[in-house]
Scaffold this motif. Sequence first.
Motif, PDB file in Angstrom:
ATOM      1  N   PHE A  70       0.826  -1.208   0.000  1.00 43.25           N
ATOM      2  CA  PHE A  70       0.000   0.000   0.000  1.00 43.25           C
ATOM      3  C   PHE A  70       0.863   1.262   0.000  1.00 43.25           C
ATOM      4  N   GLU A  71       2.028   1.189   0.668  1.00 44.67           N
ATOM      5  CA  GLU A  71       2.926   2.342   0.699  1.00 44.67           C
ATOM      6  C   GLU A  71       3.506   2.643  -0.674  1.00 44.67           C
ATOM      7  N   GLU A  72       3.526   1.626  -1.545  1.00 43.35           N
ATOM      8  CA  GLU A  72       4.055   1.836  -2.894  1.00 43.35           C
ATOM      9  C   GLU A  72       3.038   2.464  -3.829  1.00 43.35           C
ATOM     10  N   VAL A  73       1.785   2.483  -3.399  1.00 41.80           N
ATOM     11  CA  VAL A  73       0.735   3.044  -4.252  1.00 41.80           C
ATOM     12  C   VAL A  73       0.880   4.563  -4.291  1.00 41.80           C
ATOM     13  N   LYS A  74       0.895   5.148  -5.479  1.00 44.83           N
ATOM     14  CA  LYS A  74       0.969   6.593  -5.651  1.00 44.83           C
ATOM     15  C   LYS A  74      -0.396   7.118  -6.070  1.00 44.83           C
ATOM     16  N   PRO A  75      -0.832   8.244  -5.471  1.00 39.90           N
ATOM     17  CA  PRO A  75      -2.133   8.815  -5.842  1.00 39.90           C
ATOM     18  C   PRO A  75      -2.199   9.094  -7.344  1.00 39.90           C
ATOM     19  N   GLY A  76      -3.286   8.700  -7.917  1.00 44.45           N
ATOM     20  CA  GLY A  76      -3.484   8.914  -9.345  1.00 44.45           C
ATOM     21  C   GLY A  76      -3.149   7.714 -10.201  1.00 44.45           C
ATOM     22  N   GLU A  77      -2.381   6.740  -9.660  1.00 44.87           N
ATOM     23  CA  GLU A  77      -2.027   5.547 -10.422  1.00 44.87           C
ATOM     24  C   GLU A  77      -3.051   4.442 -10.165  1.00 44.87           C
ATOM     25  N   ASP A  78      -3.428   3.752 -11.228  1.00 42.82           N
ATOM     26  CA  ASP A  78      -4.424   2.688 -11.117  1.00 42.82           C
ATOM     27  C   ASP A  78      -3.726   1.381 -10.732  1.00 42.82           C
ATOM     28  N   ILE A  79      -3.443   1.217  -9.455  1.00 40.41           N
ATOM     29  CA  ILE A  79      -2.773   0.011  -8.942  1.00 40.41           C
ATOM     30  C   ILE A  79      -3.698  -0.665  -7.947  1.00 40.41           C
ATOM     31  N   ARG A  80      -3.851  -1.982  -8.055  1.00 38.97           N
ATOM     32  CA  ARG A  80      -4.719  -2.736  -7.166  1.00 38.97           C
ATOM     33  C   ARG A  80      -3.887  -3.731  -6.361  1.00 38.97           C
ATOM     34  N   LEU A  81      -4.253  -3.891  -5.088  1.00 39.81           N
ATOM     35  CA  LEU A  81      -3.568  -4.846  -4.221  1.00 39.81           C
ATOM     36  C   LEU A  81      -4.132  -6.243  -4.444  1.00 39.81           C
ATOM     37  N   THR A  82      -3.263  -7.248  -4.243  1.00 45.12           N
ATOM     38  CA  THR A  82      -3.663  -8.643  -4.407  1.00 45.12           C
ATOM     39  C   THR A  82      -4.004  -9.230  -3.046  1.00 45.12           C
ATOM     40  N   VAL A  83      -5.103 -10.002  -2.989  1.00 40.85           N
ATOM     41  CA  VAL A  83      -5.522 -10.635  -1.743  1.00 40.85           C
ATOM     42  C   VAL A  83      -4.575 -11.790  -1.424  1.00 40.85           C
ATOM     43  N   PRO A  84      -3.984 -11.845  -0.200  1.00 40.33           N
ATOM     44  CA  PRO A  84      -3.080 -12.955   0.142  1.00 40.33           C
ATOM     45  C   PRO A  84      -3.788 -14.310   0.040  1.00 40.33           C
ATOM     46  N   ARG A  85      -2.984 -15.333  -0.133  1.00 39.18           N
ATOM     47  CA  ARG A  85      -3.513 -16.697  -0.264  1.00 39.18           C
ATOM     48  C   ARG A  85      -4.245 -17.117   1.008  1.00 39.18           C
ATOM     49  N   PHE A  86      -5.326 -17.836   0.830  1.00 38.54           N
ATOM     50  CA  PHE A  86      -6.173 -18.372   1.901  1.00 38.54           C
ATOM     51  C   PHE A  86      -6.930 -17.266   2.664  1.00 38.54           C
ATOM     52  N   HIS A  87      -6.923 -16.024   2.157  1.00 43.44           N
ATOM     53  CA  HIS A  87      -7.602 -14.926   2.870  1.00 43.44           C
ATOM     54  C   HIS A  87      -8.678 -14.263   2.007  1.00 43.44           C
ATOM     55  N   GLN A  88      -9.128 -15.006   0.990  1.00 45.03           N
ATOM     56  CA  GLN A  88     -10.100 -14.389   0.102  1.00 45.03           C
ATOM     57  C   GLN A  88     -11.434 -14.096   0.793  1.00 45.03           C
ATOM     58  N   LYS A  89     -11.800 -14.867   1.801  1.00 45.15           N
ATOM     59  CA  LYS A  89     -13.130 -14.731   2.400  1.00 45.15           C
ATOM     60  C   LYS A  89     -13.097 -14.248   3.848  1.00 45.15           C
ATOM     61  N   ASP A  90     -11.945 -13.892   4.350  1.00 36.44           N
ATOM     62  CA  ASP A  90     -11.906 -13.436   5.743  1.00 36.44           C
ATOM     63  C   ASP A  90     -11.729 -11.913   5.790  1.00 36.44           C
ATOM     64  N   GLU A  91     -11.420 -11.398   7.013  1.00 38.27           N
ATOM     65  CA  GLU A  91     -11.327  -9.958   7.218  1.00 38.27           C
ATOM     66  C   GLU A  91     -10.189  -9.332   6.406  1.00 38.27           C
ATOM     67  N   ILE A  92      -9.076 -10.066   6.244  1.00 39.58           N
ATOM     68  CA  ILE A  92      -7.961  -9.530   5.465  1.00 39.58           C
ATOM     69  C   ILE A  92      -8.369  -9.338   4.014  1.00 39.58           C
ATOM     70  N   GLY A  93      -9.112 -10.323   3.484  1.00 43.09           N
ATOM     71  CA  GLY A  93      -9.621 -10.177   2.124  1.00 43.09           C
ATOM     72  C   GLY A  93     -10.540  -8.973   2.008  1.00 43.09           C
ATOM     73  N   SER A  94     -11.405  -8.769   3.020  1.00 44.08           N
ATOM     74  CA  SER A  94     -12.301  -7.606   3.005  1.00 44.08           C
ATOM     75  C   SER A  94     -11.502  -6.304   3.086  1.00 44.08           C
ATOM     76  N   LEU A  95     -10.409  -6.333   3.880  1.00 50.70           N
ATOM     77  CA  LEU A  95      -9.567  -5.143   4.005  1.00 50.70           C
ATOM     78  C   LEU A  95      -8.929  -4.796   2.663  1.00 50.70           C
ATOM     79  N   VAL A  96      -8.365  -5.800   1.975  1.00 46.70           N
ATOM     80  CA  VAL A  96      -7.735  -5.550   0.682  1.00 46.70           C
ATOM     81  C   VAL A  96      -8.750  -5.011  -0.318  1.00 46.70           C
ATOM     82  N   ASN A  97      -9.937  -5.622  -0.350  1.00 46.17           N
ATOM     83  CA  ASN A  97     -10.983  -5.135  -1.269  1.00 46.17           C
ATOM     84  C   ASN A  97     -11.383  -3.697  -0.923  1.00 46.17           C
ATOM     85  N   GLY A  98     -11.450  -3.388   0.389  1.00 46.86           N
ATOM     86  CA  GLY A  98     -11.782  -2.023   0.795  1.00 46.86           C
ATOM     87  C   GLY A  98     -10.706  -1.034   0.381  1.00 46.86           C
ATOM     88  N   ILE A  99      -9.421  -1.442   0.509  1.00 47.62           N
ATOM     89  CA  ILE A  99      -8.323  -0.566   0.085  1.00 47.62           C
ATOM     90  C   ILE A  99      -8.382  -0.316  -1.408  1.00 47.62           C
TER      91      ILE A  99
END
Length: 520
Positions: A159-188
């Motif tokens: 997330f720190e590497e993301v620069k405002p204005g650039e279309d960059i998306r974070l990848t959901v870590p393995r085995f976390h697609q349906k838990d809170e971490i997955g929700s956090l990544v989708n929210g980011i």
Amino acid sequence: MALMSSYFFYFGEVQRNRLDSMEHVNQLSRTVEKTASIAVYVQDSELASEIIEGIAVNDVVSEAQLISEPGFSVYSGRASLVDREGVSTLVLYHPFSEYEVIGQLKILPNAAFINQNAKKAAVNQAQMLALLIVITALLVSFIVHKALTSPLNKITNRFEEVKPGEDIRLTVPRFHQKDEIGSLVNGINTLVTSLNQSIDSERSLREKTEVLEKKFRLIFEQASAGICLIDRDNRLVTANPAFERIIYKSRSIVDSNGLKLTDWFYNQPQLESFLTDIRQSKNLDTVALDLKMKTLAGKPDCWVHCLFSKVLDDEQVSNLMIEVLMYDVTERTEREINTRFEADHDALTHLKNRRAGRRDLLELFERAKESDKIAVIMNIDLDNFKVINDVYGHEPGDIVLIEVGRRMMAVFRNDDLCIRWGGDEFIVGCYFDSNQFKERILPAIEKLASELRDSLHQNVTLPSGDSIEVGASIGIAIYPHHGQNLESVLSAADKAMYYSKSEGRDRYSIFSEATHGAEE
């Protein structure tokens, strides 16, 4: 948590072991209860000694004693246990009658052994609990690190590497697609997308704002009207060039920075009070005023038309400012003043004309009525003025009228009313503060009338060098003594004036109600 749990568990375990040891002592006493009752009943010392020695052999017992009446007593220690502290006592009943007490079995617990044993057991239990807690904590920390901390660190670094204005998306870590971490990544990712849209919108708005700012600045700087903002202390916040050009006419202007707007105008306290009223009133949002500016000595007067408007920020009422639009209306104001002067004054003598004079006389009477004071009317008619016109002509006659007006203005105060009532007839209205009519006012009126008569009696020299003799007959009436309204007082003064003429002219007379005429 391990230390705190072990600490409290230790004291609980010590107390529990102590209670268990005391319960063991009680069980021993109940075990030998029947045998002890028989030994006491038959007074068998050998049996009693065996019982006592058998109890005393136990590690939790320090001493034991059997007691019966009368005088039978067997104990294991060196002294009797009667009246000693911490002794456990068991009452012994008759073997054949459960209601008859025949003795007592006293046991003194081994407190030192019990305490030592309890502490040792408690320490062992506490150490085991602490070890279990530490192992559990380490295991939980490892699991949390693997399942939560490590993925979150990776997400944070990405997330720190993301620069405002650039279309960059974070990848959901393995085995976390349906838990809170997955929700956090989708929210980011959603937040980044929304942020990029906001940046695009802001960039577009900034460009539009810059264009509008240039237009408004052009309007502000090129406006013909002076525009400024003043803060709560009436100090200038900003002003356009037109405002600077207007205020350069004021003697107060050298450097406008830090000066109050009110410093440039006359009646400064009234203007400051007016601005305070605008700020405090909910109904006064926009108010227009014509104000006279201070100018250098010898410079013409400068009048400006000011439009005051509140600039209110609903979230910061304490920062209320006032916008001022200013127009130079010196020429218009001078025309209005001249027009008003011409409408209210006689064109020849520059005294008040009859219409304006009547209005001012009514105000004078109203003021006298409200304050319970005295108003004096003098009716002045020039003597033989028709002869002057017939002999010298109308132009010299006008010169005489002008000089008469000048002399009247020199005799009376600025707040007295000097009126050309018509032709060669004049009216003067005076205001006196005292109610002592006979004692103080009459002498003052007579003195003023005498000064006026003497001033008018002096000859008028024409430009041709001719000297014209002038005189005047004066009639005086007093409100409210000679009338309750303007018409009645004017009528009384007119009668007094004619009485002066009938008595030889060039004199003054005060109206007398007693004779319905006038007396000198």
